[in-house]
Design a protein around this motif. Sequence first.
Motif, short mmCIF file in Angstrom:
data_model
loop_
_atom_site.label_atom_id
_atom_site.label_comp_id
_atom_site.label_asym_id
_atom_site.label_seq_id
_atom_site.Cartn_x
_atom_site.Cartn_y
_atom_site.Cartn_z
N UNK A 3 87.03 39.97 -3.57
CA UNK A 3 87.98 40.65 -2.70
C UNK A 3 87.58 40.57 -1.23
N UNK A 4 86.30 40.36 -0.96
CA UNK A 4 85.82 40.36 0.43
C UNK A 4 85.53 41.75 0.95
N UNK A 5 85.91 42.76 0.16
CA UNK A 5 85.62 44.14 0.57
C UNK A 5 84.25 44.54 0.08
N UNK A 6 83.62 45.45 0.84
CA UNK A 6 82.32 45.96 0.41
C UNK A 6 82.27 47.48 0.62
N UNK A 7 83.35 48.15 0.19
CA UNK A 7 83.36 49.61 0.36
C UNK A 7 82.21 50.23 -0.41
#
Lengths: 298, 97
Positions: A3-7
């Motif tokens: 996803x490219x997210x790193x929450x």
Amino acid sequence: MKTGLRRTSLYIPGNNPSMLQNASVYGADCIILDLEDAITVTEKDSARILVRNALRSIRYGTTEVTVRVNALSTHFGQEDFMEIIPMKPDAVRLPKCEAPEDVVQADQLITEIERKNGIEIGSVKIIPMIESALGGINLLDIVRSSRRITGVNYGAEDYTADIGAVRTKEGRELDDIRAKIVVAARIAGVHALDSVFADVNDSDGLFDEAYAARRLGFDGKSVIHPRQIPVVHRAFTPSQKEISFARRVVHAIEEAKQKKSGVIALNGKMIDAPVVTKARKIIALAEAAGYRDEGVLS
Amino acid sequence: MTNKVGQAGTLESCDALVIATIPSEGEGIEIQLDSPSLVSFEKEMRDAITGVLQELNVMCGVLKVQDRGALDCTLRARVETAVRRALAALPEGSERP
């Protein structure tokens, strides 16, 4: 596709088969298979072999898979790299980075292993971890020391111990390193990643800390228990007002492109590049949180 | 003849406890396998264990494997670790200088 997210980055002890095989079902954006602090010295070998086999066999889907290796200054570090890099994790978390040379050394070793194993050079990324005063001082040089770097993290416990600060729940003693991490990450164009919140039973405290981190400019936070994941995701989910504004910005950009207009304005105000970047990031976060594109909200 | 012993893993769910005894000489592999999945997967498990031993060039020894529902990758990891530890160990009964 990731996803490219790193929450959220969930720590998984590298010697726990049950957690290793279920690591992606908890819903974290990223997992950290830990060979370092979570593993006693006498179990370093078994964790390394177990994580290597897990990377070879288990499909983690869209979850970004990273491995926290031991520092190359220890004799475990070299062996970790030799076993783990050929399995192509998305990235390695490099602990105790104090100078650019620490990253350069890791980069060169990864390149050598990638070449030997027929892996495209540059595939395995690096996320340096800052855990000392010296690392804090050299932060900007560290995050600019390799093209493999896609994020930077710090270890709150080690860092405060090294600078001689008292670790508190409020975390004021981390104000300085947090600000430095965000600024250095922005200059280098990488993710700024916040450290863990240790009290797994205090969801309100976790939310407040994660929300404060997001307001400071962090892109995500490490977590140590699956139950912390939804809390941090909530903290990193933009408000309805932010989402609405972001959609209108992106809509205005698209409209301007169609009209081949070089000037982009919204409600009579000019929109410049940082506003657009921020808007796209907010939309990505909103979509990750389950908000669908409902067109332009008024 | 001396034996070298190595152990790895746990009796936790999804894991396996492996004790490898490697003699200094001899022939043949003995696998003592205990698992709740024995009826359905005994052949696959024995093949996995044997495969690891072959990769490590181990021609003789006794492998005592107590499986608690480990995945194939976990079983292989525990066997490899136990055997590597045995190969690196001092012979049974000897003392470090």
